[in-house]
Design a protein around this motif. Sequence first.
Motif, PDB file in Angstrom:
ATOM      1  N   ASN A   1      44.781  90.651   3.332  1.00 36.72           N
ATOM      2  CA  ASN A   1      45.333  90.626   4.681  1.00 36.72           C
ATOM      3  C   ASN A   1      46.781  90.117   4.596  1.00 36.72           C
ATOM      4  OD1 ASN A   1      46.234  89.453   7.112  1.00 36.72           O
ATOM      5  ND2 ASN A   1      44.158  89.149   7.840  1.00 36.72           N
ATOM      6  N   PRO A   2      47.759  90.919   5.141  1.00 35.73           N
ATOM      7  CA  PRO A   2      49.167  90.544   4.955  1.00 35.73           C
ATOM      8  C   PRO A   2      49.482  89.114   5.391  1.00 35.73           C
ATOM      9  CG  PRO A   2      48.977  92.581   6.224  1.00 35.73           C
ATOM     10  CD  PRO A   2      47.587  92.163   5.871  1.00 35.73           C
ATOM     11  N   GLU A   3      48.846  88.667   6.461  1.00 36.80           N
ATOM     12  CA  GLU A   3      49.112  87.299   6.927  1.00 36.80           C
ATOM     13  C   GLU A   3      48.625  86.269   5.905  1.00 36.80           C
ATOM     14  OE1 GLU A   3      47.741  86.595  10.948  1.00 36.80           O
ATOM     15  OE2 GLU A   3      48.071  84.445  10.699  1.00 36.80           O
ATOM     16  N   ALA A   4      47.440  86.555   5.327  1.00 34.06           N
ATOM     17  CA  ALA A   4      46.891  85.650   4.315  1.00 34.06           C
ATOM     18  C   ALA A   4      47.770  85.628   3.078  1.00 34.06           C
ATOM     19  CB  ALA A   4      45.470  86.073   3.950  1.00 34.06           C
ATOM     20  N   VAL A   5      48.258  86.820   2.677  1.00 32.19           N
ATOM     21  CA  VAL A   5      49.112  86.909   1.487  1.00 32.19           C
ATOM     22  C   VAL A   5      50.405  86.144   1.723  1.00 32.19           C
ATOM     23  CG1 VAL A   5      50.440  88.481   0.017  1.00 32.19           C
ATOM     24  CG2 VAL A   5      48.126  89.096   0.741  1.00 32.19           C
ATOM     25  N   ALA A   6      51.012  86.334   2.918  1.00 33.80           N
ATOM     26  CA  ALA A   6      52.259  85.632   3.237  1.00 33.80           C
ATOM     27  C   ALA A   6      52.040  84.130   3.211  1.00 33.80           C
ATOM     28  CB  ALA A   6      52.768  86.077   4.602  1.00 33.80           C
ATOM     29  N   ALA A   7      50.919  83.684   3.770  1.00 39.88           N
ATOM     30  CA  ALA A   7      50.624  82.247   3.809  1.00 39.88           C
ATOM     31  C   ALA A   7      50.472  81.694   2.394  1.00 39.88           C
ATOM     32  CB  ALA A   7      49.360  81.985   4.627  1.00 39.88           C
ATOM     33  N   LEU A   8      49.771  82.463   1.547  1.00 37.22           N
ATOM     34  CA  LEU A   8      49.534  82.002   0.182  1.00 37.22           C
ATOM     35  C   LEU A   8      50.837  81.920  -0.618  1.00 37.22           C
ATOM     36  CD1 LEU A   8      47.043  81.116  -1.386  1.00 37.22           C
ATOM     37  CD2 LEU A   8      46.959  83.374  -2.409  1.00 37.22           C
ATOM     38  N   LYS A   9      51.685  82.957  -0.442  1.00 34.97           N
ATOM     39  CA  LYS A   9      52.990  82.950  -1.130  1.00 34.97           C
ATOM     40  C   LYS A   9      53.798  81.734  -0.698  1.00 34.97           C
ATOM     41  CE  LYS A   9      54.075  87.791  -2.124  1.00 34.97           C
ATOM     42  NZ  LYS A   9      54.617  88.982  -1.454  1.00 34.97           N
ATOM     43  N   LEU A  10      53.840  81.491   0.611  1.00 33.48           N
ATOM     44  CA  LEU A  10      54.606  80.348   1.125  1.00 33.48           C
ATOM     45  C   LEU A  10      54.048  79.041   0.568  1.00 33.48           C
ATOM     46  CD1 LEU A  10      56.651  79.043   3.109  1.00 33.48           C
ATOM     47  CD2 LEU A  10      54.833  79.065   4.822  1.00 33.48           C
ATOM     48  N   THR A  11      52.710  78.934   0.600  1.00 34.73           N
ATOM     49  CA  THR A  11      52.066  77.700   0.134  1.00 34.73           C
ATOM     50  C   THR A  11      52.444  77.395  -1.309  1.00 34.73           C
ATOM     51  OG1 THR A  11      50.224  78.205   1.584  1.00 34.73           O
ATOM     52  CG2 THR A  11      49.842  76.538  -0.090  1.00 34.73           C
ATOM     53  N   ILE A  12      52.338  78.438  -2.174  1.00 34.91           N
ATOM     54  CA  ILE A  12      52.630  78.220  -3.592  1.00 34.91           C
ATOM     55  C   ILE A  12      54.114  77.884  -3.773  1.00 34.91           C
ATOM     56  CG2 ILE A  12      52.722  79.349  -5.855  1.00 34.91           C
ATOM     57  CD1 ILE A  12      50.134  80.823  -5.015  1.00 34.91           C
ATOM     58  N   THR A  13      54.999  78.591  -3.038  1.00 40.38           N
ATOM     59  CA  THR A  13      56.439  78.330  -3.166  1.00 40.38           C
ATOM     60  C   THR A  13      56.782  76.893  -2.786  1.00 40.38           C
ATOM     61  OG1 THR A  13      56.781  80.609  -2.467  1.00 40.38           O
ATOM     62  CG2 THR A  13      58.727  79.214  -2.565  1.00 40.38           C
ATOM     63  N   VAL A  14      56.362  76.454  -1.595  1.00 35.06           N
ATOM     64  CA  VAL A  14      56.730  75.101  -1.155  1.00 35.06           C
ATOM     65  C   VAL A  14      56.084  74.046  -2.055  1.00 35.06           C
ATOM     66  CG1 VAL A  14      57.287  75.643   1.237  1.00 35.06           C
ATOM     67  CG2 VAL A  14      54.920  75.059   0.633  1.00 35.06           C
TER      68      VAL A  14
END
Lengths: 265, 296
Positions: free
Chosen positions: B80-93
């Motif tokens: 799910n694009p929203e889940a993917v975006a959230a995961l990318k952000l989480t790992i980055t921060v």
Amino acid sequence: MLSRKLTLRSLAFVYLLMILVGPLSMIFWRIGKDGVTNAWDALIAHDTIHAFQVTLTIAIIAVPLNTLFGIVVSLAIVRKKFPGKGLVNAFVDLPLALSPVVVGLALFLLYGRTGWFGSWFISHHIQILFALPGMVLATIFVSVPFVAREVVPTLREIGDDQEQAARTLGASGWQTFWRITLPSIRWAVIYGVVLTTARCLGEFGAVAVVSGSIQGKTETATLRVDEEYQNLNYAGAYGISLVLAAIAILVLIIMTVSRPKEGTA
Amino acid sequence: MGASSRSKRLSEDRPLASTGLALRPRRSRSVLHSSERAATALSLGFVTAFLTVIVALPIAALIWASKKRGGSDFWQAISNPEAVAALKLTITVAVIAALVNAVFGTIIAWVLVRDEFRGKSIVNALIDLPFALPTIVAGLVVLAFYGTSSPLGIHVAFTRTAIVLALLFVTLPFVVRTVQPVLIELDKDMEEAARSLGADEFTVFRRVVLPNILPGILSGVTMAFARAIGEIGAIVLISGNLPYKTEVSSVYIFLRNQGGDPAGASAVAVVLLSISFAVLLAVGGVRRFATRFERA
């Protein structure tokens, strides 16, 4: 040489000021700005007092259970050989690395309507979710590691010479534990209990999932901070935060006092 | 050194202790053994039951719930694009916060061990504050300091920068507390030797100090990373939780579940769970690597 020392010291101080001390001092600044009386009114409001009672109740159940478990599991890990020790170690450490929201969700799925246990509890009219039992389970889960993590290294360090000696002189296992083992790990236990208590009082994510944050019912002190902030009652949010921060500072003081004595215990 | 001499002493003591036991009358020895066996069984039973009910069963229920509708649904929930975006952000921060605290945590640990100044014990105690303070309070005060009514005039509320700042607060102690004990134990003679052989300060740090404290830094960074990945309390107020922009995975899971999609939430939760297990394995690996010479 001296200037290098000063550079590093200033770097450390500026960082601590910007990340830790500065933000923390905002509690007092904001309470002063939003009004001390407003903060006080929010603190003595019925729902806030109830929230603190819920937090306290959870801690009173979770801390002794985790203390008992922490001591028993530490003795098992350090002094006993048994199959699956690696797994026990992993499960004890897991809550340190796991998101509290995941913990909350896991309990939600286990005790929910379609969960393995959910239907049994519901048919027996025992409420786990959106009630105290679920919140207690969530809090125990997240605070499992703290006693064991302090006691295990201490047990390793003291070795078992004295225990062996006591056994040789005819002491029973129970006597050895009370007279030899427990006194030598007592500061580690105290330190672990303090950390466990702090974690229980401060828990947010896991309890948020399982409690439903029902005002005046399943709302804890930390959930209440969130609620007050969302309702734009900032004085209330900062007032409750001040009490929670005061408890945290008390915890720090106890930690500082019990730390140096570990070696001499 | 202390540990090795102790274990040597222990192994010398053992035969003595068992001789003592053997000298005791036979009856009392067998009583001792059976009661001891019962105590062991009792304690292992308690540990197993506690961990099963509190930790293992909920985790099993989570994994089961994420898979029960089949693999394709699981992958759909994950991708799910929203889940993917959230995961990318989480790992980055989380990576940024862990790395920044690796640098400053090492500096703070060094200052606490090698520097002398007034009030050092207070600064030292203060480091543990993020462990003692409820994370929602941490989030609230970081928001007050860097939010719209910031006394510094820095307004970063509801941005990714704000998330990193909140994570820096809550993960501050990890590297300090893993590096500090290593620095205390570190022999200053090695550094003196390097200096007398003509090494400059940077070389001394890079070639002598860093290799010694690196395992400490690594395990601290890894634990800080794990903490940052799962954080919600410190983030929920300051991030604004805008999907695709400032929504981290833990908030995504929370909102998904609240919105009546526990299966979708559980799929992302299983991803975070796998990261947690990977982190624990990594920390164990670092620990084994750091102590590899001690066993020999």
